[in-house]
Design an enzyme around this catalytic site. Structure first.
Site, short mmCIF file in Angstrom:
data_model
loop_
_atom_site.label_atom_id
_atom_site.label_comp_id
_atom_site.label_asym_id
_atom_site.label_seq_id
_atom_site.Cartn_x
_atom_site.Cartn_y
_atom_site.Cartn_z
N GLY A 14 0.83 -1.21 0.00
CA GLY A 14 0.00 0.00 0.00
C GLY A 14 0.86 1.26 0.00
O GLY A 14 0.65 2.19 -0.77
N ASP A 72 8.83 6.12 8.36
CA ASP A 72 8.13 5.48 9.47
C ASP A 72 6.89 6.32 9.72
O ASP A 72 6.96 7.55 9.78
CB ASP A 72 9.00 5.38 10.73
CG ASP A 72 8.45 4.32 11.66
OD1 ASP A 72 8.01 3.26 11.16
OD2 ASP A 72 8.42 4.53 12.89
N GLY A 164 -3.94 -0.38 6.02
CA GLY A 164 -3.80 -0.06 7.44
C GLY A 164 -5.09 0.41 8.08
O GLY A 164 -6.14 -0.23 7.96
#
Ligand code: IMP
Length: 208
Positions: A14, A72, A164
């Protein structure tokens, strides 16, 4: 600085899809970790997004000897004191906060179920996505940018796009979740989109 290839250090499909779309305008070849047969594992064990992103960018750049971009990212929920935060990817398995959530369909689904369980009946549903993006060149030059997307946690999952926590995140000013937006629109408003566009502006200045 002259660069013809950049490694996007992720195995998350993704994320990679979004990065490729965002990097279209930069005239360099984009490769991913999937393009290498020899693999290394970089453990994301730091307590901040930035430290994890720097660690990933440096270790992959030095191992493969190629300029690397690592990100991140995660979801911070006000009512949960900023959790899942740096534990976003494996929140379902994080026993120390909210107990374990069994995987039924996928890790993403289990993460969502855990957040919805912890947020049941809560009025304050404010949350934000954070993205820290690091570019690292093996000759020891680095850049860092960040981006935020503010919104709230939905009562139930909706939408099939994205990845997510997208199905339970409603961006500010919207009445639908991120998982109901097309990739172009998500990239236009997202934490990752903002961080990557800032990085692109910096890279364009130094890549000649
Ligand atoms: P990372 O690969 O360590 O950066 O993990 C980030 C985790 O945060 C992902 O596995 C997702 O659970 C979550 N996350 C990050 N960005 C997004 C997004 O754009 N949408 C939904 N979830 C996200």
């Amino acid at each position: 600085m002259s660069i013809n290839r950049i490694l996007i250090a992720t195995t998350n499909k993704g994320k990679l899809r979004e990065f490729k779309e965002l990097f279209k305008e930069l005239e360099v070849e984009i490769i991913s970790l999937e393009d290498f047969e020899e693999k290394i594992e970089v453990v994301e064990d730091r307590l901040t997004f930035l430290e994890n992103a720097i660690k990933k960018a440096k270790e992959y750049a030095l191992f493969y000897n190629i300029p690397t971009i690592a990100e991140d990212a995660g979801l911070e929920i006000e009512e949960l004191g900023g959790f899942p935060g740096v534990y976003s990817a494996r929140f379902f398995a994080f026993k120390e906060f909210g107990g374990e959530e069994p995987i039924q369909e996928s890790a993403d689904r289990a993460n969502i179920m855990k957040v919805l369980r912890l947020m049941e009946g809560k009025e304050n549903r404010r949350a934000r996505f954070v993205s820290n993006v690091v570019f690292y060149n093996p000759d020891n030059f680095g850049l860092w940018t960040e981006g935020y997307l503010y919104g709230r946690i939905a009562e139930k999952p909706q939408g099939e796009k994205g990845f997510g926590y997208d199905p339970i995140f409603i961006p500010e000013g919207y009445s639908v979740t991120l998982a109901q937006l097309d990739i172009e629109e998500k990239n236009r408003i997202s934490h990752r989109g903002k961080a990557v566009r800032k990085l692109l502006e910096l890279l364009k200045k130094i890549l000649k």
